[in-house]
Enzyme design. Structure first.
Site, PDB file in Angstrom:
ATOM      1  N   CYS A   9       0.830  -1.201   0.000  1.00 40.70           N
ATOM      2  CA  CYS A   9       0.000   0.000   0.000  1.00 40.70           C
ATOM      3  C   CYS A   9       0.867   1.253   0.000  1.00 40.70           C
ATOM      4  CB  CYS A   9      -0.947  -0.040   1.197  1.00 40.70           C
ATOM      5  SG  CYS A   9      -1.575   1.552   1.712  1.00 40.70           S
ATOM      6  N   CYS A  12       1.665   4.267   4.731  1.00 36.39           N
ATOM      7  CA  CYS A  12       2.231   4.461   6.067  1.00 36.39           C
ATOM      8  C   CYS A  12       3.748   4.353   6.061  1.00 36.39           C
ATOM      9  CB  CYS A  12       1.666   3.423   7.037  1.00 36.39           C
ATOM     10  SG  CYS A  12      -0.043   3.755   7.464  1.00 36.39           S
ATOM     11  N   ASP A 309      -1.582  29.211   5.777  1.00 37.52           N
ATOM     12  CA  ASP A 309      -1.626  27.748   5.762  1.00 37.52           C
ATOM     13  C   ASP A 309      -1.359  27.270   4.336  1.00 37.52           C
ATOM     14  OD1 ASP A 309      -2.148  25.093   6.252  1.00 37.52           O
ATOM     15  OD2 ASP A 309      -4.277  25.329   6.655  1.00 37.52           O
ATOM     16  N   CYS A 336       2.162  22.068   6.655  1.00 41.40           N
ATOM     17  CA  CYS A 336       2.093  20.614   6.538  1.00 41.40           C
ATOM     18  C   CYS A 336       3.435  20.067   6.065  1.00 41.40           C
ATOM     19  CB  CYS A 336       0.954  20.201   5.611  1.00 41.40           C
ATOM     20  SG  CYS A 336       1.039  20.968   4.008  1.00 41.40           S
TER      21      CYS A 336
END
Ligand code: SAH
Length: 384
Positions: A9, A12, A309, A336
Site C-alpha cells: 500500500c 504508512c 496555511d 504541513c
C-alpha cells in the site's frame, strides 16, 4: 498487530504497533529543522490513532481468477491496485460500505473498469463521514454515464447500510487515476454532508477539501486560534484559506477577516460556509495569495494577525517579503511540511521572533506532520 498490506500500500511510514516510536521520530525530525528558531514543544499525539480517516477512497477491479470484484488502492505511480478490505486508519463504517458495494457490483453485474483496456463501468468509490454529525456520503464513480438499475442498486445499498445519508453518482471519463470526474448526480439525499469543527458547521460536497482527521484538526485549529490571542478587535488575514475553516472560526473572536484562496470551488464553499455559520464579518477573495498580499502591502492596509496555511511547497519568497511589509503584529504559520516551514521562517525571522512551535500529529503512522508557529514582530517602526 502488524498491517499485512503495509509494503504494497505504501501510505504508512510506521507499522501499527510503532505509534510511540513514530512520534519520537517526528519529534526528532522537527527539532532538527526548527530548534534554531526557538523551543519546539512536544508533538500533540492522537489519543486513539486508529480509524481516524473520515474520507476513504478505493478503486475497483475484477479478479478473473476468483470471478469477483475487488477494491483497493493504486500503488504509487502505477496502474496496479493493491486489494484492501480493511485499513486500520479508515473509518470502519466506510470500509464496510465499500465491501458491500463490491458485493453488490457482482450481484448487479456492474463490471469493474479496467484502466488498461478502458472497458467496464465501476471505477472508484468515495465514502465521506461527518464524524460529529454522523452523516455519511457515498460517491460511486463510473466510467460511463448510464448506471444500469441504479434505483435498485441504491435501494439494496441503503437496506444494508441505513446509516448512509446521501448517495451520489459521479462520472469520470478521464484517462488518469484521479478519483472523481466533473459530472455528479445525486441519487439519494441532499448530495452533500455537513460536519462541525470548533462549533462551526461546514458543508462537504463530493470534491470539497476537508481535513481528513477531524479529531486532530480541531486540536490544530484551536492551537492556531489560541496562538493568535484574538480579543474581538483584530483585523485578520487568512492566507491560503481553502474552504474558509480557520477564518470562519477566527471571525467569532475578531473584528474582521479577509480570506484569500486560489481555487474557485474552495472560495464558493468558503462563501457558503460563512453564510451557514452567520459570519458576517468575513470576506473572501479568489486570487493568488502572493499577488493579493503584495497589493495589500502597497496600499498600506493594516492587519493585526495573519494566518497562513500554504500547501506543501510553502509560501513564495515574494509572499514572505510582502508579508514583512504588511507588518502584522502576529503571524500564525500552519504548515504541513516542516522543511518548507524552516526555509520560510528564515525569511520571516528578519523581523519576527518565533515565540511558539507546536507539532500536531494529524496523520498518524504516515510520514506527515502539521506544525503551528507563532511569530511576533520585534523590529520597531523605521523612522521616516
Ligand atoms: N486553510 C485551509 C486550507 C489549507 S490547504 C484548511 O485548513 O482547510 C492550502 C490551500 O492553499 C489550498 O486550498 C490551495 O488551493 C491554496 N493555494 C495554493 N496555492 C495558492 C496561492 N498561490 N494563492 C492562494 N491560495 C493557494
Amino acid at each position: 498487530m502488524k498491517c499485512k498490506q503495509f509494503k504494497k500500500c505504501g501510505a504508512c511510514r510506521f507499522q501499527c504497533d510503532e505509534y510511540e516510536h513514530s512520534i519520537a521520530y517526528k519529534q526528532n525530525y522537527l527539532n532538527n529543522l526548527l530548534s534554531e528558531f526557538g523551543r519546539v514543544n512536544g508533538i500533540i499525539p492522537m489519543e486513539k490513532p486508529f480509524n481516524y480517516r473520515n474520507k476513504v477512497q478505493a478503486a475497483f477491479y475484477f479478479d478473473f481468477k476468483k470471478k469477483k470484484t475487488v477494491s483497493g488502492v493504486y500503488q504509487s505511480n502505477s496502474k496496479s491496485i493493491t486489494p484492501i478490505d480493511y485499513c486500520a486508519l479508515d473509518n470502519r463504517q466506510a470500509d464496510e460500505i465499500i465491501l458491500t458495494v463490491r458485493k453488490l457490483a457482482d450481484d448487479f453485474k456492474l463490471r469493474a473498469y479496467d484502466i488498461r483496456s478502458k472497458t467496464g463501468f465501476l471505477r472508484h468509490i468515495l465514502v465521506r463521514k461527518g464524524f460529529n454529525t454522523g452523516e455519511i456520503m457515498v460517491v460511486i464513480v463510473s466510467a460511463t454515464p448510464v448506471f444500469p438499475s441504479k434505483n435498485n442498486f441504491v435501494k439494496a445499498l441503503l437496506e444494508k447500510h441505513p446509516e448512509i445519508t446521501t448517495v451520489v453518482h459521479n462520472i469520470n471519463q478521464s484517462n488518469t487515476n484521479l478519483a472523481l470526474g466533473e459530472q455528479s448526480h445525486t441519487l439519494y439525499g441532499k448530495g452533500y454532508i455537513e460536519d462541525t469543527l470548533c462549533s462551526c458547521t461546514f458543508r462537504i460536497s463530493p470534491a470539497s477539501f476537508y481535513q481528513i482527521n477531524p479529531v486532530q484538526t480541531e486540536i490544530l485549529y484551536n492551537t492556531a486560534i489560541d496562538f493568535a490571542g484574538l480579543t474581538g478587535k483584530e483585523a485578520v488575514f487568512d492566507a491560503y484559506c481553502g474552504t474558509g475553516t480557520i477564518g470562519i472560526i477566527a471571525s467569532k473572536s475578531a473584528k474582521q477577516v479577509l480570506g484569500v484562496e486560489l481555487n474557485e470551488n474552495a472560495v464558493k464553499d468558503a462563501v457558503s460556509n460563512a453564510k451557514r455559520n452567520g459570519a458576517e464579518n468575513i470576506f473572501f477573495i479568489e486570487a493568488d495569495a502572493t499577488k493579493l498580499i503584495n497589493d495589500l502591502a502597497k496600499e498600506k492596509e493594516h492587519f493585526d494577525v495573519v494566518f497562513m496555511d500554504p500547501p506543501r511547497a510553502g509560501a513564495s519568497k515574494e509572499f514572505l517579503l510582502s508579508l514583512l511589509k504588511l507588518k502584522p503584529e502576529k503571524i500564525v504559520y500552519i504548515s504541513c511540511n516542516p522543511e518548507t516551514l524552516a526555509r520560510d521562517l528564515k525569511t520571516l525571522n528578519r523581523k519576527y521572533r518565533v515565540e511558539k512551535i507546536q507539532g500536531v500529529d494529524m496523520f498518524p503512522f504516515t510520514r506527515h506532520l502539521e506544525t503551528v508557529v507563532l511569530l511576533r514582530r520585534y523590529v520597531k517602526e523605521e523612522k521616516k
